[in-house]
Scaffold this motif. Sequence first.
Motif, PDB file in Angstrom:
ATOM      1  N   PHE A 109       0.840  -1.192   0.000  1.00  0.00           N
ATOM      2  CA  PHE A 109       0.000   0.000   0.000  1.00  0.00           C
ATOM      3  C   PHE A 109       0.880   1.248   0.000  1.00  0.00           C
ATOM      4  N   ASN A 110       0.252   2.404  -0.170  1.00  0.00           N
ATOM      5  CA  ASN A 110       0.965   3.657   0.054  1.00  0.00           C
ATOM      6  C   ASN A 110       1.458   3.700   1.494  1.00  0.00           C
ATOM      7  N   ASP A 111       2.506   4.485   1.740  1.00  0.00           N
ATOM      8  CA  ASP A 111       3.090   4.471   3.086  1.00  0.00           C
ATOM      9  C   ASP A 111       2.125   4.978   4.155  1.00  0.00           C
ATOM     10  N   TRP A 112       1.088   5.717   3.779  1.00  0.00           N
ATOM     11  CA  TRP A 112       0.097   6.170   4.762  1.00  0.00           C
ATOM     12  C   TRP A 112      -1.064   5.182   4.891  1.00  0.00           C
ATOM     13  N   GLU A 113      -0.942   3.994   4.268  1.00  0.00           N
ATOM     14  CA  GLU A 113      -1.984   2.974   4.347  1.00  0.00           C
ATOM     15  C   GLU A 113      -1.441   1.606   4.782  1.00  0.00           C
ATOM     16  N   GLN A 114      -0.195   1.519   5.194  1.00  0.00           N
ATOM     17  CA  GLN A 114       0.506   0.240   5.262  1.00  0.00           C
ATOM     18  C   GLN A 114       0.120  -0.686   6.407  1.00  0.00           C
TER      19      GLN A 114
ATOM     20  N   ASN B  25      -8.962   2.710   3.771  1.00  0.00           N
ATOM     21  CA  ASN B  25      -7.612   2.151   3.952  1.00  0.00           C
ATOM     22  C   ASN B  25      -6.799   2.879   5.029  1.00  0.00           C
TER      23      ASN B  25
ATOM     24  N   SER C   2      -4.255   3.546   8.079  1.00  0.00           N
ATOM     25  CA  SER C   2      -3.067   2.889   8.623  1.00  0.00           C
ATOM     26  C   SER C   2      -3.084   3.055  10.133  1.00  0.00           C
TER      27      SER C   2
ATOM     28  N   THR D   6      -3.490  11.634   4.416  1.00  0.00           N
ATOM     29  CA  THR D   6      -2.128  12.161   4.435  1.00  0.00           C
ATOM     30  C   THR D   6      -2.144  13.636   4.066  1.00  0.00           C
TER      31      THR D   6
ATOM     32  N   LYS E  40       0.899  14.854   3.096  1.00  0.00           N
ATOM     33  CA  LYS E  40       2.165  14.940   2.364  1.00  0.00           C
ATOM     34  C   LYS E  40       1.957  15.646   1.023  1.00  0.00           C
TER      35      LYS E  40
ATOM     36  N   LYS F 109       0.749  -8.066  -5.297  1.00  0.00           N
ATOM     37  CA  LYS F 109      -0.261  -7.041  -5.552  1.00  0.00           C
ATOM     38  C   LYS F 109      -0.939  -7.318  -6.897  1.00  0.00           C
TER      39      LYS F 109
END
Length: 327
Positions: free
Chosen positions: A16-21, A54, A56, A155, A157, A271
């Motif tokens: 996942f994206n780093d804000w969903e991991q 999603n 995190s 996020t 970011k 994935k």
Amino acid sequence: MDQFYVIGAQQKNGVFNDWEQYEKGLILKVSPKQNTAKTCVKYVSPPEVLPNTNPSISFTAGTMEQNLLYVGTNTEILVFRLPDFQRMGYVTLPCFNDIHHVRPTKSGNFLIVNTGLDMVLEVSPKAEIKKEWSVTGMEPWEKFSRAIDYRKIATTKPHHSHPNFVFQLGEDVWATRCLQKDAICLTKPGKKIDIGGDLIHDGVVFGNFLYFTQVTGKVVMVDRQTLKVSKILDLNKLTPSGKHLGWCRGIKVLDDESVIVGFTRIRPSKKLQADGTMKWEGQYGTMPTRIACYNLRLEKLLWEQELEEYGMNAIYSIHSATPGEQR
């Protein structure tokens, strides 16, 4: 001292994206001499403090004082009594986004690194905001809005500074800025510790030095009197693996010679692609998530303990599990 609390998270099954991991916060009690660990806490944040899609969920860097452990999630602050981990305190506020670290003050408030808003906050146990500091040079709310519930925002970011740790020297409050690769004094603006090099984490005060980690596998020691870098130790040269060490974050200083550091990897996973095929993604050639002990004087690796078999895939901080010791 042979047992440690390791704070971090369990990864989702997928990339996942780093804000969903991550799917849950995790605290382990690790016994390196026995090469064992047991789970103390598994934690999932309630839906009302999470993004709707999603989210995190992880524990982030904490602070241990006396018999209490102060720890954050992305959007909350929790206080646990040790060693039974009964929850003794809880704070969440709409401005919380991507919390990275919390520590108590002498007055009983919390110093909170609110990474998503590039801020450090002082908050009371009753969720009253006492102070707000931006780490960007701007006013705290110049870029953000008090009307938004940032807990529901996945996020913010890209961040301008990405602060990730708060510490105190005397009465002064300092914060690390990952992207600027420095630490700045919030209570005396203009004072700064220039570290440079790679992205930084931590800022642990022990004896005459401050200890920082750099994500590429280095420990930086800064003289707390001169605020100058005294020594940089490259752990890559001390680890005979031939592989990438992983994301270096979290440090426990044992004494003037020895430290334990944490290493995080994103484990490879499949994935589903748009065409229906499966693709492996993640970090290959990287050592597993683990803690490792180094003697800084001898420049030697003493031991390592892998933690992925216990469900831990990310490490944020490490603390002594021996009564009477703190970090």
